[in-house]
Design a protein around this motif. Structure first.
Motif, mmCIF file in Angstrom:
data_model
loop_
_atom_site.group_PDB
_atom_site.id
_atom_site.type_symbol
_atom_site.label_atom_id
_atom_site.label_comp_id
_atom_site.label_asym_id
_atom_site.label_seq_id
_atom_site.Cartn_x
_atom_site.Cartn_y
_atom_site.Cartn_z
ATOM 1 N N ALA A 129 -13.707 36.164 -56.185
ATOM 2 C CA ALA A 129 -13.999 35.048 -55.284
ATOM 3 C C ALA A 129 -13.140 35.107 -54.029
ATOM 4 O O ALA A 129 -11.984 35.550 -54.071
ATOM 5 N N HIS A 130 -13.699 34.638 -52.925
ATOM 6 C CA HIS A 130 -12.923 34.492 -51.690
ATOM 7 C C HIS A 130 -12.463 33.051 -51.489
ATOM 8 O O HIS A 130 -11.613 32.778 -50.651
ATOM 9 N N THR A 131 -13.042 32.116 -52.262
ATOM 10 C CA THR A 131 -12.696 30.699 -52.142
ATOM 11 C C THR A 131 -12.506 30.113 -53.528
ATOM 12 O O THR A 131 -13.352 30.281 -54.409
ATOM 13 N N ILE A 132 -11.384 29.418 -53.726
ATOM 14 C CA ILE A 132 -11.062 28.804 -55.013
ATOM 15 C C ILE A 132 -11.038 27.293 -54.838
ATOM 16 O O ILE A 132 -10.386 26.770 -53.937
ATOM 17 N N VAL A 133 -11.771 26.595 -55.707
ATOM 18 C CA VAL A 133 -11.773 25.130 -55.704
ATOM 19 C C VAL A 133 -10.881 24.668 -56.850
ATOM 20 O O VAL A 133 -11.162 24.933 -58.018
ATOM 21 N N ASP A 134 -9.809 23.987 -56.507
ATOM 22 C CA ASP A 134 -8.827 23.488 -57.472
ATOM 23 C C ASP A 134 -8.889 21.966 -57.435
ATOM 24 O O ASP A 134 -8.453 21.342 -56.472
ATOM 25 N N SER A 135 -9.433 21.359 -58.491
ATOM 26 C CA SER A 135 -9.601 19.903 -58.504
ATOM 27 C C SER A 135 -8.501 19.206 -59.308
ATOM 28 O O SER A 135 -8.743 18.232 -60.019
ATOM 29 N N SER A 136 -7.275 19.697 -59.174
ATOM 30 C CA SER A 136 -6.151 19.136 -59.928
ATOM 31 C C SER A 136 -5.797 17.715 -59.520
ATOM 32 O O SER A 136 -5.287 16.935 -60.320
ATOM 33 N N LYS A 137 -5.989 17.368 -58.261
ATOM 34 C CA LYS A 137 -5.779 16.007 -57.749
ATOM 35 C C LYS A 137 -4.304 15.565 -57.781
ATOM 36 O O LYS A 137 -4.006 14.391 -57.962
ATOM 37 N N PHE A 138 -3.383 16.499 -57.576
ATOM 38 C CA PHE A 138 -1.971 16.150 -57.445
ATOM 39 C C PHE A 138 -1.577 16.318 -55.982
ATOM 40 O O PHE A 138 -1.376 17.452 -55.520
ATOM 41 N N PRO A 139 -1.453 15.231 -55.222
ATOM 42 C CA PRO A 139 -1.143 15.356 -53.793
ATOM 43 C C PRO A 139 0.128 16.143 -53.512
ATOM 44 O O PRO A 139 0.197 16.878 -52.521
ATOM 45 N N ALA A 140 1.142 16.009 -54.373
ATOM 46 C CA ALA A 140 2.386 16.742 -54.144
ATOM 47 C C ALA A 140 2.170 18.237 -54.246
ATOM 48 O O ALA A 140 2.851 19.021 -53.574
ATOM 49 N N GLU A 141 1.213 18.669 -55.078
ATOM 50 C CA GLU A 141 0.898 20.084 -55.170
ATOM 51 C C GLU A 141 0.241 20.564 -53.885
ATOM 52 O O GLU A 141 0.552 21.640 -53.374
ATOM 53 N N ALA A 142 -0.688 19.761 -53.364
ATOM 54 C CA ALA A 142 -1.320 20.117 -52.090
ATOM 55 C C ALA A 142 -0.277 20.187 -50.980
ATOM 56 O O ALA A 142 -0.341 21.052 -50.102
ATOM 57 N N ALA A 143 0.706 19.283 -51.013
ATOM 58 C CA ALA A 143 1.776 19.309 -50.014
ATOM 59 C C ALA A 143 2.611 20.570 -50.129
ATOM 60 O O ALA A 143 3.046 21.146 -49.127
ATOM 61 N N LEU A 144 2.812 21.035 -51.346
ATOM 62 C CA LEU A 144 3.600 22.245 -51.577
ATOM 63 C C LEU A 144 2.880 23.484 -51.048
ATOM 64 O O LEU A 144 3.511 24.464 -50.662
ATOM 65 N N LEU A 145 1.539 23.414 -50.993
ATOM 66 C CA LEU A 145 0.738 24.597 -50.674
ATOM 67 C C LEU A 145 0.391 24.723 -49.197
ATOM 68 O O LEU A 145 -0.614 25.324 -48.844
ATOM 69 N N ALA A 146 1.168 24.150 -48.326
ATOM 70 C CA ALA A 146 0.848 24.196 -46.894
ATOM 71 C C ALA A 146 0.638 25.626 -46.430
ATOM 72 O O ALA A 146 1.391 26.530 -46.765
ATOM 73 N N GLY A 147 -0.420 25.830 -45.636
ATOM 74 C CA GLY A 147 -0.684 27.155 -45.091
ATOM 75 C C GLY A 147 -2.058 27.214 -44.472
ATOM 76 O O GLY A 147 -2.895 26.330 -44.674
ATOM 77 N N PRO A 148 -2.349 28.267 -43.712
ATOM 78 C CA PRO A 148 -3.618 28.360 -42.983
ATOM 79 C C PRO A 148 -4.836 28.528 -43.878
ATOM 80 O O PRO A 148 -5.955 28.294 -43.428
ATOM 81 N N ASP A 149 -4.647 28.936 -45.140
ATOM 82 C CA ASP A 149 -5.785 29.149 -46.037
ATOM 83 C C ASP A 149 -6.055 27.947 -46.930
ATOM 84 O O ASP A 149 -6.903 28.013 -47.822
ATOM 85 N N LEU A 150 -5.348 26.852 -46.707
ATOM 86 C CA LEU A 150 -5.510 25.655 -47.531
ATOM 87 C C LEU A 150 -6.414 24.645 -46.835
ATOM 88 O O LEU A 150 -6.265 24.367 -45.648
ATOM 89 N N ARG A 151 -7.367 24.100 -47.591
ATOM 90 C CA ARG A 151 -8.171 22.964 -47.152
ATOM 91 C C ARG A 151 -8.010 21.863 -48.198
ATOM 92 O O ARG A 151 -7.904 22.149 -49.393
ATOM 93 N N VAL A 152 -7.983 20.617 -47.750
ATOM 94 C CA VAL A 152 -7.792 19.484 -48.660
ATOM 95 C C VAL A 152 -9.006 18.579 -48.592
ATOM 96 O O VAL A 152 -9.401 18.136 -47.508
ATOM 97 N N LEU A 153 -9.598 18.311 -49.742
ATOM 98 C CA LEU A 153 -10.717 17.381 -49.853
ATOM 99 C C LEU A 153 -10.240 16.157 -50.623
ATOM 100 O O LEU A 153 -9.912 16.246 -51.804
ATOM 101 N N HIS A 154 -10.196 15.021 -49.938
ATOM 102 C CA HIS A 154 -9.755 13.765 -50.555
ATOM 103 C C HIS A 154 -10.996 12.984 -50.968
ATOM 104 O O HIS A 154 -11.743 12.503 -50.119
ATOM 105 N N VAL A 155 -11.220 12.867 -52.275
ATOM 106 C CA VAL A 155 -12.391 12.159 -52.803
ATOM 107 C C VAL A 155 -11.949 10.791 -53.300
ATOM 108 O O VAL A 155 -10.979 10.678 -54.065
ATOM 109 N N VAL A 156 -12.661 9.754 -52.881
ATOM 110 C CA VAL A 156 -12.297 8.390 -53.247
ATOM 111 C C VAL A 156 -13.538 7.645 -53.728
ATOM 112 O O VAL A 156 -14.648 7.899 -53.245
#
Length: 296
Positions: A129-156
């Motif tokens: 795969a060239h794209t991985i969808v990680d639905s862990s939903k831990f905002p602190a993890e997303a914050a740890l993963l800062a970088g140009p290849d990261l996209r964040v989808l906030h579902v409410v």
């Protein structure tokens, strides 16, 4: 981070993230891994809520995860899993989000970020795969993963609908009170807001209610965020076909295969007791208006 593009899904549970991820999983070059945060505790250590992959094999026996764990787990996968789970507890719980967003990270946080980057790279290598969808939903993890290849989808989703869903146990997931559910809803969504504010161009918010009303249009927006030129894998009528997935944990609906229809679920308006509705409304009040949910 460098390597495959990662779509990290944040928000709170029972908001449709599993079906969103599994629909994206139907696209060539995209793999939905479910709540990857729990790979170690649930899949390897085995003291979480479920040890099965979405393919119905034990995570340790799954053809994808057995290879991934062989690449990154070292000689003693169980010992590695315990170290990883301990680091997660210490560094990426929701209350750690602000700390993870600060510029200077501790050596332990940098090590965990490097481990996660290596895990994503191993998943991409094994799955192709060239794209991985990680639905862990831990905002602190997303914050740890800062970088140009990261996209964040906030579902409410409306917190009263979420509270109603949590009143019903679901296979290996126990019930939760409206007060507890909505405290989590408020905390996880507030933390997700902070993560998205850091890089708004690489983030988007998707309301569950908008997704179920127009799943095809909503997925097209997500694909735009990912820079993928592909047709959304669902019809305008909400019908889609799901194949096998390799989600390590998540909502029990992740095991669904075959034809599905995405449709609105407003049962909470009828089924949620008045007192529970008032509790959820009161606890979520600071964010209701921001997401377009009425108080009444």
């Amino acid at each position: 981070m460098a390597g495959p593009r990662v779509l990290y899904v944040t928000g709170w549970c029972r908001s449709g993230t599993t079906v969103i991820g599994n629909l994206l999983n139907e696209l060539d070059g995209v793999v939905h891994v479910g709540e990857l945060h729990y790979l170690w505790r649930n899949g390897v250590i085995g003291d979480g809520t479920n040890t099965l992959c979405g393919c119905a094999e034990r995570v340790l026996d799954c053809p994808l995860w057995s290879k991934v764990l062989g690449l990154i787990g070292g000689a003693d996968v169980l010992a590695s899993a315990r170290r990883w789970a301990e680091a997660q507890d210490l560094l990426v719980r929701t209350r750690h989000t602000v700390r993870r967003l600060r510029a200077g990270q501790s050596p332990a946080a940098r090590e965990l970020a490097a481990r996660m980057t290596g895990l994503y790279a191993a998943i991409a290598e094994v799955s192709g795969a060239h794209t991985i969808v990680d639905s862990s939903k831990f905002p602190a993890e997303a914050a740890l993963l800062a970088g140009p290849d990261l996209r964040v989808l906030h579902v409410v989703r409306d917190p009263r609908a979420v509270a109603c869903s949590w009143l019903r146990p679901k296979d290996y997931l126990p019930a939760m009170s409206p007060a507890r559910s909505t405290v989590h809803w408020t905390g996880f969504n507030a933390a997700s807001e902070l993560v998205c504010l850091r890089n708004p161009a690489a983030s988007m918010r998707l309301r569950y209610e908008d997704f179920v009303r127009d799943p095809r249009g909503s997925l097209a927006d997500v694909l735009g965020l990912l820079g993928l030129r592909a047709e959304p894998p669902i019809g305008a009528d909400g019908l889609a076909t799901l194949g096998v997935n390799h989600t390590v944990t998540g909502n029990p609906d992740r095991f669904a295969q075959g034809r599905i229809r995405v449709r609105p679920d407003d049962r909470w308006r009828r089924d949620l007791p008045r007192r529970a509705r008032a509790t959820a409304t009161a606890f979520a009040l600071p964010l209701l208006g921001r997401y377009g949910y009425p108080v009444a």
